[in-house]
Design a protein around this motif. Structure first.
Motif, PDB file in Angstrom:
ATOM      1  N   LEU A   1       0.828  -1.394  -0.065  1.00  0.00           N
ATOM      2  CA  LEU A   1      -0.004   0.121  -0.170  1.00  0.00           C
ATOM      3  C   LEU A   1       0.946   1.296  -0.059  1.00  0.00           C
ATOM      4  O   LEU A   1       0.522   2.325  -0.475  1.00  0.00           O
ATOM      5  CB  LEU A   1      -0.913   0.016   1.298  1.00  0.00           C
ATOM      6  N   ALA A   2       2.169   1.093   0.522  1.00  0.00           N
ATOM      7  CA  ALA A   2       2.894   2.208   0.654  1.00  0.00           C
ATOM      8  C   ALA A   2       3.502   2.482  -0.767  1.00  0.00           C
ATOM      9  O   ALA A   2       3.951   3.678  -1.110  1.00  0.00           O
ATOM     10  CB  ALA A   2       4.216   2.173   1.204  1.00  0.00           C
ATOM     11  N   LEU A   3       3.501   1.683  -1.733  1.00  0.00           N
ATOM     12  CA  LEU A   3       3.987   1.833  -3.244  1.00  0.00           C
ATOM     13  C   LEU A   3       3.495   2.912  -3.753  1.00  0.00           C
ATOM     14  O   LEU A   3       3.722   3.743  -4.826  1.00  0.00           O
ATOM     15  CB  LEU A   3       3.952   0.692  -3.772  1.00  0.00           C
ATOM     16  N   GLY A   4       2.036   2.979  -3.400  1.00  0.00           N
ATOM     17  CA  GLY A   4       1.298   4.040  -4.392  1.00  0.00           C
ATOM     18  C   GLY A   4       1.595   5.605  -3.825  1.00  0.00           C
ATOM     19  O   GLY A   4       1.281   6.374  -4.512  1.00  0.00           O
ATOM     20  N   CYS A   5       2.393   5.676  -2.708  1.00  0.00           N
ATOM     21  CA  CYS A   5       2.739   7.189  -2.157  1.00  0.00           C
ATOM     22  C   CYS A   5       4.367   7.122  -2.439  1.00  0.00           C
ATOM     23  O   CYS A   5       4.827   8.151  -1.818  1.00  0.00           O
ATOM     24  CB  CYS A   5       2.387   7.290  -0.967  1.00  0.00           C
ATOM     25  N   VAL A   6       4.751   6.546  -3.513  1.00  0.00           N
ATOM     26  CA  VAL A   6       6.340   6.482  -3.711  1.00  0.00           C
ATOM     27  C   VAL A   6       6.790   7.927  -4.060  1.00  0.00           C
ATOM     28  O   VAL A   6       7.935   8.175  -3.979  1.00  0.00           O
ATOM     29  CB  VAL A   6       6.992   5.422  -4.309  1.00  0.00           C
ATOM     30  N   LEU A   7       5.882   8.676  -4.663  1.00  0.00           N
ATOM     31  CA  LEU A   7       6.376   9.922  -5.214  1.00  0.00           C
ATOM     32  C   LEU A   7       5.883  11.092  -4.438  1.00  0.00           C
ATOM     33  O   LEU A   7       5.917  12.379  -4.634  1.00  0.00           O
ATOM     34  CB  LEU A   7       5.513  10.250  -6.649  1.00  0.00           C
ATOM     35  N   ASN A   8       5.134  10.686  -3.180  1.00  0.00           N
ATOM     36  CA  ASN A   8       4.706  11.764  -2.341  1.00  0.00           C
ATOM     37  C   ASN A   8       5.937  11.576  -1.106  1.00  0.00           C
ATOM     38  O   ASN A   8       5.705  10.975  -0.204  1.00  0.00           O
ATOM     39  CB  ASN A   8       3.387  11.518  -1.765  1.00  0.00           C
ATOM     40  N   ALA A   9       6.933  12.668  -1.242  1.00  0.00           N
ATOM     41  CA  ALA A   9       7.740  12.514  -0.382  1.00  0.00           C
ATOM     42  C   ALA A   9       7.645  13.466   0.796  1.00  0.00           C
ATOM     43  O   ALA A   9       8.357  13.664   1.793  1.00  0.00           O
ATOM     44  CB  ALA A   9       9.214  13.174  -1.144  1.00  0.00           C
TER      45      ALA A   9
ATOM     46  N   GLY B   1      -2.514   1.362  -8.436  1.00  0.00           N
ATOM     47  CA  GLY B   1      -3.312   0.198  -9.112  1.00  0.00           C
ATOM     48  C   GLY B   1      -2.265  -1.009  -8.745  1.00  0.00           C
ATOM     49  O   GLY B   1      -2.678  -2.044  -8.650  1.00  0.00           O
ATOM     50  N   ILE B   2      -1.011  -0.918  -9.207  1.00  0.00           N
ATOM     51  CA  ILE B   2      -0.253  -2.097  -8.807  1.00  0.00           C
ATOM     52  C   ILE B   2      -0.026  -2.402  -7.320  1.00  0.00           C
ATOM     53  O   ILE B   2       0.131  -3.562  -7.193  1.00  0.00           O
ATOM     54  CB  ILE B   2       1.382  -1.561  -9.391  1.00  0.00           C
ATOM     55  N   SER B   3      -0.208  -1.365  -6.505  1.00  0.00           N
ATOM     56  CA  SER B   3       0.093  -1.905  -4.982  1.00  0.00           C
ATOM     57  C   SER B   3      -1.068  -2.601  -4.619  1.00  0.00           C
ATOM     58  O   SER B   3      -1.002  -3.354  -3.832  1.00  0.00           O
ATOM     59  CB  SER B   3       0.211  -0.558  -4.260  1.00  0.00           C
ATOM     60  N   TYR B   4      -2.259  -2.112  -5.155  1.00  0.00           N
ATOM     61  CA  TYR B   4      -3.503  -2.743  -4.736  1.00  0.00           C
ATOM     62  C   TYR B   4      -3.556  -4.261  -5.406  1.00  0.00           C
ATOM     63  O   TYR B   4      -3.960  -5.323  -4.823  1.00  0.00           O
ATOM     64  CB  TYR B   4      -4.752  -2.247  -5.162  1.00  0.00           C
ATOM     65  N   TYR B   5      -2.781  -4.490  -6.605  1.00  0.00           N
ATOM     66  CA  TYR B   5      -2.884  -5.779  -6.996  1.00  0.00           C
ATOM     67  C   TYR B   5      -1.795  -6.609  -6.462  1.00  0.00           C
ATOM     68  O   TYR B   5      -2.257  -8.055  -5.917  1.00  0.00           O
ATOM     69  CB  TYR B   5      -2.480  -5.875  -8.471  1.00  0.00           C
ATOM     70  N   LEU B   6      -0.688  -6.121  -5.858  1.00  0.00           N
ATOM     71  CA  LEU B   6       0.157  -6.960  -5.276  1.00  0.00           C
ATOM     72  C   LEU B   6      -0.358  -7.134  -3.849  1.00  0.00           C
ATOM     73  O   LEU B   6      -0.217  -8.152  -3.186  1.00  0.00           O
ATOM     74  CB  LEU B   6       1.602  -5.948  -5.118  1.00  0.00           C
TER      75      LEU B   6
END
Length: 300
Positions: A224-232, A285-290
């Motif tokens: 779930l943290a992957l979706g925020c990887v561009l939010n520093a 979307g990728i994070s929810y799939y994973l």
């Protein structure tokens, strides 16, 4: 009365409860999305969205040709990924240690002390950080006591990103500690009793029972943290940084802010924000799939 009407009547109070949140989401999240048209215009506030000239992809070309864009992107990825890694590992380690404390009251005191910073705004935390890490603050005083040189945390491009990363980890770790402790409390205690009978010590119990049991929750928080990887962390960095550390701390969000608000380049700022939103949407979307693939988590 038909079943459909009966169901609607039964669930009407719940829809009424949802209405304020849905209205606020519509006003502040969905309606502003129409402003993305600025990314394809030479936006003029006097002419508005309907009167401004369309320029196609010129704003995107302008952004991608900016000399600092790749450095800003690199800073964003480094800070965000470091926050994500420490924001998972540190709370996980602390949750395992807190769970091993003997007294229930002591556990609650320690857990609460870690959770308190989560409720404070970055405006308050930033003022504390300025005092603690200033040249004459307690951290530099401690460095002098052990014979080390003072560190100018707010002007040193090597030290400032780590100040951002560690302070964010300290502020936000309380929530993940609570999540991991909740997962630990759901573990079947008979497993520990069987392990004691087999002669397992505390470390072996943690290794072979506690950690494997909460691993799905750990995987879920990672994905779930992957979706925020561009939010520093715009609010944190904006309150703490200055032009002397732009080289190492300027991120996409602060760069967009300076373009749009500082330099009045509304359309290029919107174009960069649009690119960031598309990438974030894909990563979410990728994070929810994973999360569904490895942790069985489904949002719908």
């Amino acid at each position: 009365m038909s079943k459909r009407k009966a169901r609607l009547k039964r669930e009407a109070p719940f829809y009424i409860m949802l209405a304020p949140g849905m209205i606020l989401t519509l006003i502040f999240s969905y309606i502003p999305m129409f402003g993305l048209v600025m990314a394809f215009q030479n936006f003029n506030p006097g002419k508005g969205f309907l009167g401004s000239d369309f320029v196609g992809l010129q704003n995107f070309k302008f952004i991608l040709n900016q000399p600092n864009i790749w450095r800003v992107t690199q800073n964003t990825l480094f800070i965000a990924c470091s926050k994500m890694v420490l924001g998972i590992l540190v709370p996980l380690l602390l949750a395992l240690l807190i769970n091993e404390l003997a007294g229930t009251r002591l556990k609650k005191i320690v857990q609460t002390s870690f959770f308190l910073p989560y409720f404070l705004s970055w405006a308050i935390i930033a003022s504390v950080i300025f005092q603690v890490f200033s040249l004459n603050g307690p951290i530099n005083s401690l460095l002098e006591m052990v014979g080390a040189d003072k560190v100018s945390f707010f002007t040193d491009n090597a030290a400032f990103p780590w100040l951002i990363i560690f302070s964010d980890t300290w502020k936000g770790m309380g929530m993940n500690i609570v999540i991991y402790l909740a997962a630990i409390t759901n573990i079947d205690q008979s497993q520990y009793e069987a392990a004691v009978v087999d002669g397992a010590n505390r470390l072996q119990q943690v290794r072979y029972i506690t950690f494997p049991s909460i691993l799905p929750i750990v995987i879920l928080t990672i994905t779930l943290a992957l979706g925020c990887v561009l939010n520093a962390g715009f609010d944190q960095i904006y309150l703490l940084y200055n032009p002397l550390v732009y080289e190492s701390a300027d991120i996409l969000d602060t760069f967009v802010f300076r373009l749009g608000i500082g330099q009045k380049l509304y359309s290029p700022a919107a174009a960069l924000g649009f690119i960031k939103s598309l990438i974030t949407c894909g990563l979410t979307g990728i994070s929810y799939y994973l999360a569904y693939r490895f942790a069985g988590y489904k949002i719908f």
